[in-house]
Design a protein around this motif. Sequence first.
Motif, short mmCIF file in Angstrom:
data_model
loop_
_atom_site.label_atom_id
_atom_site.label_comp_id
_atom_site.label_asym_id
_atom_site.label_seq_id
_atom_site.Cartn_x
_atom_site.Cartn_y
_atom_site.Cartn_z
N PHE A 182 0.85 -1.18 0.00
CA PHE A 182 0.00 0.00 0.00
C PHE A 182 0.88 1.23 0.00
O PHE A 182 2.01 1.21 0.47
CB PHE A 182 -0.98 0.02 1.19
CG PHE A 182 -0.33 0.12 2.53
CD1 PHE A 182 0.02 1.35 3.07
CD2 PHE A 182 -0.07 -1.02 3.27
CE1 PHE A 182 0.61 1.44 4.30
CE2 PHE A 182 0.52 -0.93 4.51
CZ PHE A 182 0.86 0.30 5.04
N VAL A 232 -4.21 -3.57 -3.95
CA VAL A 232 -4.55 -4.82 -3.28
C VAL A 232 -4.49 -5.96 -4.29
O VAL A 232 -4.58 -5.74 -5.50
CB VAL A 232 -5.96 -4.76 -2.64
CG1 VAL A 232 -6.00 -3.74 -1.53
CG2 VAL A 232 -7.03 -4.45 -3.70
N LYS A 274 -5.85 -0.36 8.26
CA LYS A 274 -4.49 -0.55 8.77
C LYS A 274 -3.70 0.76 8.69
O LYS A 274 -2.96 1.13 9.61
CB LYS A 274 -3.79 -1.64 7.97
CG LYS A 274 -2.41 -2.02 8.49
CD LYS A 274 -1.86 -3.19 7.70
CE LYS A 274 -0.48 -3.59 8.21
NZ LYS A 274 0.09 -4.73 7.44
N THR A 275 -3.87 1.49 7.58
CA THR A 275 -3.16 2.76 7.41
C THR A 275 -3.61 3.78 8.44
O THR A 275 -2.79 4.48 9.06
CB THR A 275 -3.43 3.31 6.00
OG1 THR A 275 -2.95 2.37 5.03
CG2 THR A 275 -2.73 4.64 5.78
N HIS A 291 -6.81 -2.48 4.05
CA HIS A 291 -5.62 -1.66 3.90
C HIS A 291 -5.82 -0.27 4.49
O HIS A 291 -4.95 0.28 5.15
CB HIS A 291 -5.25 -1.55 2.42
CG HIS A 291 -4.37 -2.65 1.94
ND1 HIS A 291 -3.55 -2.53 0.84
CD2 HIS A 291 -4.18 -3.91 2.39
CE1 HIS A 291 -2.89 -3.65 0.65
NE2 HIS A 291 -3.26 -4.51 1.58
N GLY A 320 -3.41 3.08 -2.89
CA GLY A 320 -2.74 1.82 -2.63
C GLY A 320 -3.07 0.78 -3.68
O GLY A 320 -3.65 1.09 -4.73
N THR A 364 -9.51 -3.61 0.11
CA THR A 364 -9.20 -2.18 0.17
C THR A 364 -9.50 -1.62 1.55
O THR A 364 -8.71 -0.86 2.13
CB THR A 364 -10.00 -1.42 -0.90
OG1 THR A 364 -9.62 -1.89 -2.20
CG2 THR A 364 -9.77 0.08 -0.81
#
Length: 386
Positions: A256, A350, A375-376, A372, A348, A369
């Motif tokens: 990402f 995936v 997590k970001t 991600h 990012g 997506t």
Amino acid sequence: MYRCAVLSSYAGNTMEGEQLQVLNPWRLKSLEEWMQKTSVTLTQVNGQRKYGGPPLGWSGPAPGPGCEVFISQIPRDVYEDRLIPLFQSIGTLYEFRLMMNFSGQNRGFAYAKYGDQVTALSAVMTLNQYRLAEGARLTVRRSTEKRQLRLGDLPANVSEPELLMVLRMFSEGVDDVMLKVGGPKGREVVAIVQYSSHYAASMAKKILVQAFKKQYAICITVRWLSHSTKSKHVEEAKPDKGTLTPPGLKPLPKPFITSPHLKPPPSLHNVPTHIAPQPFIRAVGRPTTQPGDGLVPQDAVSQLQWLCEMNKLGAPRYETRFHHTGPDGFLYFAYKVLIPALPIPLYGCVQILPGTSAHAMKGEIHRATAEHVLKTICKASNRRGF
């Protein structure tokens, strides 16, 4: 309009006996009967027969890039009555174009356009090497959908507004024109012309040379703009403003990519402790949660929606496009997620495995997506001590 006159559409100086050798009357009759039964309308323009674009009852905008597939190895006497239902079995068609000869035969290839990239990709995976009753196998792959033409040998005193006006007089779908000075001696005037669709660009490519010669008595060159064949002496055209790929994204994307300047708003304080950055993705497709805690929904898409609602960030909006297929069979998609309260979009890429249907693949792309993005956000939140 091309309706029930299929059997009589062939005209010219071809002998009747020769026509019967070229055309299969039973296949033409089948096409005519199918058109009458389904009330389908086909329009024949400039060597191609078109359905839709948009079809009757279509709602919403026209599909963007990446939604079209190229079909080849079509037997010359196979027509829309067999091809359109086949490709409609994957998803709703926005447009179908079969390339035709003057003889009434097809030219062996066609284009099918869907409403989104995932459905188009599903058509490639499902129908490539599809075997017809005659034994022939169709080849189905992504269409390049070129939309930019390179016009060379233009007059040195031409201006962009003037050229734009002339091009719009000669052809349809002209979006933008950019003039460049290139060539070995820096004297050649080149125009990069952006069209709204591949169809519009291909129609313009066929007529612009003769149009300029007839109207202005000048000989210009017209060819597709290819990134691999651009002259090193000509300055690059500006990138498409609508791209989903963030600056610096390489052909093989990283897990990402997000801006180092991303700063979560101060209100981002309700991140549940079980959405921690390290153990978040413990297994493919399974976000880590504490069963029965009742704090957040179980799937990542709903988790992101819940998080944005709790912190008054606004509803996240997803934009995705197919990037490439990896050697291991994984499909890579670039994404851009816009969360209204964040200062910049989150970019990012995936990877997913091919799904059983376009609908299933859309859901998997959004799920990956959302994981991600969560997590970001969590990493950024933890760095700031929230």
